[in-house]
Design a protein around this motif. Structure first.
Motif, PDB file in Angstrom:
ATOM      1  N   ALA A  67       0.948  -1.252   0.032  1.00 56.53           N
ATOM      2  CA  ALA A  67       0.043   0.090   0.157  1.00 56.53           C
ATOM      3  C   ALA A  67       0.673   1.192  -0.079  1.00 56.53           C
ATOM      4  O   ALA A  67       0.294   2.256  -0.706  1.00 56.53           O
ATOM      5  N   ARG A  68       1.980   1.248   0.733  1.00 57.35           N
ATOM      6  CA  ARG A  68       2.816   2.305   0.700  1.00 57.35           C
ATOM      7  C   ARG A  68       3.568   2.748  -0.603  1.00 57.35           C
ATOM      8  O   ARG A  68       3.611   3.785  -0.953  1.00 57.35           O
ATOM      9  N   GLU A  69       3.867   1.634  -1.178  1.00 58.77           N
ATOM     10  CA  GLU A  69       4.546   1.723  -2.486  1.00 58.77           C
ATOM     11  C   GLU A  69       3.517   1.957  -3.370  1.00 58.77           C
ATOM     12  O   GLU A  69       3.892   2.726  -4.314  1.00 58.77           O
ATOM     13  N   LEU A  70       2.384   1.659  -3.294  1.00 58.28           N
ATOM     14  CA  LEU A  70       1.290   2.286  -4.434  1.00 58.28           C
ATOM     15  C   LEU A  70       1.222   3.642  -4.328  1.00 58.28           C
ATOM     16  O   LEU A  70       0.925   4.422  -5.315  1.00 58.28           O
ATOM     17  N   HIS A  71       0.849   3.973  -2.931  1.00 56.61           N
ATOM     18  CA  HIS A  71       0.487   5.704  -2.561  1.00 56.61           C
ATOM     19  C   HIS A  71       1.800   6.365  -2.989  1.00 56.61           C
ATOM     20  O   HIS A  71       1.583   7.521  -3.575  1.00 56.61           O
ATOM     21  N   ASP A  72       2.897   5.730  -2.503  1.00 53.22           N
ATOM     22  CA  ASP A  72       4.156   6.850  -2.441  1.00 53.22           C
ATOM     23  C   ASP A  72       4.885   6.673  -3.828  1.00 53.22           C
ATOM     24  O   ASP A  72       5.214   7.683  -4.236  1.00 53.22           O
ATOM     25  N   GLU A  73       4.868   5.649  -4.472  1.00 51.03           N
ATOM     26  CA  GLU A  73       5.463   5.770  -5.871  1.00 51.03           C
ATOM     27  C   GLU A  73       4.484   5.750  -6.978  1.00 51.03           C
ATOM     28  O   GLU A  73       4.684   6.655  -7.827  1.00 51.03           O
ATOM     29  N   ILE A  74       3.731   4.838  -7.190  1.00 46.04           N
ATOM     30  CA  ILE A  74       3.046   4.684  -8.442  1.00 46.04           C
ATOM     31  C   ILE A  74       2.048   5.915  -8.214  1.00 46.04           C
ATOM     32  O   ILE A  74       1.868   6.634  -9.339  1.00 46.04           O
ATOM     33  N   ARG A 102      -5.547   4.292  -5.590  1.00 45.98           N
ATOM     34  CA  ARG A 102      -5.461   5.035  -4.213  1.00 45.98           C
ATOM     35  C   ARG A 102      -6.586   4.064  -3.416  1.00 45.98           C
ATOM     36  O   ARG A 102      -6.572   3.821  -2.457  1.00 45.98           O
ATOM     37  N   GLN A 103      -7.686   3.666  -4.322  1.00 45.01           N
ATOM     38  CA  GLN A 103      -8.633   2.624  -3.436  1.00 45.01           C
ATOM     39  C   GLN A 103      -8.035   1.373  -3.291  1.00 45.01           C
ATOM     40  O   GLN A 103      -8.251   0.992  -2.186  1.00 45.01           O
ATOM     41  N   VAL A 104      -7.226   0.661  -4.225  1.00 44.43           N
ATOM     42  CA  VAL A 104      -6.423  -0.431  -3.675  1.00 44.43           C
ATOM     43  C   VAL A 104      -5.669  -0.046  -2.538  1.00 44.43           C
ATOM     44  O   VAL A 104      -5.520  -1.213  -1.661  1.00 44.43           O
ATOM     45  N   ALA A 105      -5.021   1.170  -2.412  1.00 44.66           N
ATOM     46  CA  ALA A 105      -4.121   1.077  -1.212  1.00 44.66           C
ATOM     47  C   ALA A 105      -4.970   1.305   0.254  1.00 44.66           C
ATOM     48  O   ALA A 105      -4.465   0.813   1.022  1.00 44.66           O
ATOM     49  N   ARG A 106      -6.082   1.902  -0.187  1.00 46.64           N
ATOM     50  CA  ARG A 106      -6.847   2.027   1.348  1.00 46.64           C
ATOM     51  C   ARG A 106      -7.408   0.584   1.403  1.00 46.64           C
ATOM     52  O   ARG A 106      -7.392   0.271   2.787  1.00 46.64           O
ATOM     53  N   ARG A 107      -7.975  -0.230   0.696  1.00 46.62           N
ATOM     54  CA  ARG A 107      -8.192  -1.518   0.908  1.00 46.62           C
ATOM     55  C   ARG A 107      -6.993  -2.549   1.555  1.00 46.62           C
ATOM     56  O   ARG A 107      -7.389  -3.108   2.292  1.00 46.62           O
TER      57      ARG A 107
END
Length: 326
Positions: free
Chosen positions: A146-153, A194-199
Motif C-alpha cells: 500500500a505504501r509503495e502504491l501510494h508513494d511511488e505509483i 488509491r482505492q486499492v491502497a486503502r483496501r
C-alpha cells in the motif's frame, strides 16, 4: 538428570495402556463365554457321540450360534467407542473448534479418547499460532504494498496528470479532446490505485476507529445498497479484534459483490449481553456448495480472537455471522 530411557519406556507404557486394557477385556469376554459353554456341556443332559449323530448336529449348531451371538454383542459394546472416535477423525476440522468426544463412559478406551482430544488441542493451538504469524506477515506485506502504491505509483501518476494538464493548455485545439480523454484515464487510474491502497491498508481504522472504517468500507461498494447498523456503545476493543472484524466484513462484502448477484446487503455490528456480533446478510442467490479460500481465511482470523464464525447459505441469500465472546 532425567533418565531418557526410563522416560521413553514410561511413555511407551502409557501409549500401550489402552490397547492392553482392550485386549484384556476381549480376552475376558471370550474366556467367560468358553467357560460357560464348557459348563453347559459338562452339566447338561446333552451328549455328543463319536462319530457325531445327525440328530446331534442341530444342537451343536444352535450352541455355536448362541456363543457367536453373545460374543458379537459383548465385543460390539466394547468397540463402540472406537467407532465414535473414527467418526470424529473423519469429520474433524482444525478451523472448527470444540469438536470433541466426551471422556466419560468409554470404558477401556477412555485413555485413548483423552489422548486424541489432547492431540486436537495441541494441533489447534499450533495452527492458531502459525496462522497468527502468517496473518501478521500478510498484514505487514499489505502495508508495504500500500505504501509503495501510494508513494511511488500514486506520485508517478500525479506527475503524469500534471504534465498532461500543462500539455493540454499548450496543445492545438484538434488534439485537446484526445488529451482530455487521456487525462481522465490517468485520473481514473490514480483513483483506482488509491482505492486499492486503502483496501490493503485501512488507515481510517487506525486513525478514526472501527465505526468510521466500516462506514468507509460500505461506501466502496457502489453497486450494492449497504444497510449499515453499528451500535454506538461498543466496548473498547483491542487493535487485533478491530482488524479481524474489519477484514471479515471486507471479505464478506467482497464475496457478495463478486459472487452473490445481490442488490442489497445488511451489515450490522451489535452488542447483546456482553457478546459482540458482526453480521453480513445479502439477498443474493446463495447456495454455497463448498468453502473457498476466502471463507477459510475468515475462519482462521476468527480463531485468532477466539470468535465463532458461522456461514449459512440458502437460495435466498447468505448470512455470515461472527460472534466475539465477552
Amino acid at each position: 538428570m532425567i533418565d531418557r530411557s526410563v522416560t521413553a519406556e514410561g511413555s511407551a507404557g502409557r501409549a500401550l495402556r489402552p490397547t492392553q486394557a482392550l485386549f484384556r477385556r476381549l480376552l475376558l469376554i471370550n474366556g467367560l463365554l468358553f467357560s460357560a459353554a464348557t459348563l453347559v456341556l459338562a452339566f447338561s443332559p446333552a451328549t455328543v457321540s463319536a462319530p457325531v449323530q445327525i440328530t446331534e448336529i442341530p444342537v451343536l449348531v444352535i450352541g455355536l450360534l448362541l456363543i457367536l451371538a453373545a460374543n458379537a454383542v459383548l465385543v460390539r459394546g466394547s468397540l463402540a467407542p472406537l467407532d465414535a472416535l473414527a467418526t470424529l477423525m473423519q469429520r474433524v476440522d482444525l478451523l472448527r473448534a470444540s469438536d470433541r468426544l466426551t471422556e466419560r463412559d468409554h470404558g477401556d478406551v477412555t485413555h485413548l479418547v483423552h489422548t486424541f482430544n489432547t492431540m486436537l488441542d495441541r494441533l489447534e493451538a499450533e495452527r492458531s499460532e502459525s496462522s497468527a504469524h502468517a496473518l501478521a506477515a500478510q498484514e505487514a506485506e499489505r502495508q508495504r504494498i500500500a505504501r509503495e502504491l501510494h508513494d511511488e505509483i500514486g506520485q508517478s501518476l500525479t506527475v503524469v496528470l500534471l504534465g498532461l494538464k500543462r500539455t493540454v493548455d499548450r496543445a492545438p485545439a484538434e488534439l485537446r479532446e484526445e488529451l482530455h480523454a487521456m487525462q481522465e484515464t490517468v485520473r481514473d487510474s490514480l483513483d483506482e490505485v488509491r482505492q486499492v491502497a486503502r483496501r490493503l491498508r485501512p488507515g481510517v481504522l487506525a486513525d478514526l476507529g472501527l465505526q468510521s472504517a466500516l462506514h468507509a468500507l460500505s461506501s466502496e461498494f457502489g453497486e450494492l445498497r449497504v444497510n449499515r447498523w453499528v451500535d454506538h456503545d461498543l466496548p473498547e476493543l483491542s487493535p487485533d479484534v478491530e482488524l479481524v472484524l474489519y477484514r471479515i466484513a471486507q471479505e464478506s462484502l467482497t464475496n457478495v459483490a463478486r459472487h452473490a448477484g445481490a442488490a442489497e446487503v445488511d451489515l450490522s455490528l451489535t452488542v447483546r449481553r456482553g457478546q459482540l456480533t458482526l453480521r453480513v446478510t445479502d439477498n443474493g442467490t446463495g447456495g454455497i456448495e463448498h468453502e473457498g479460500a476466502g471463507i477459510r481465511g475468515m475462519r482462521e482470523r476468527a480463531l485468532l480472537i477466539g470468535a465463532k464464525l458461522t456461514v449459512t447459505s440458502t437460495v435466498d441469500g447468505t448470512d455470515v455471522c461472527l460472534r466475539v465472546p465477552r
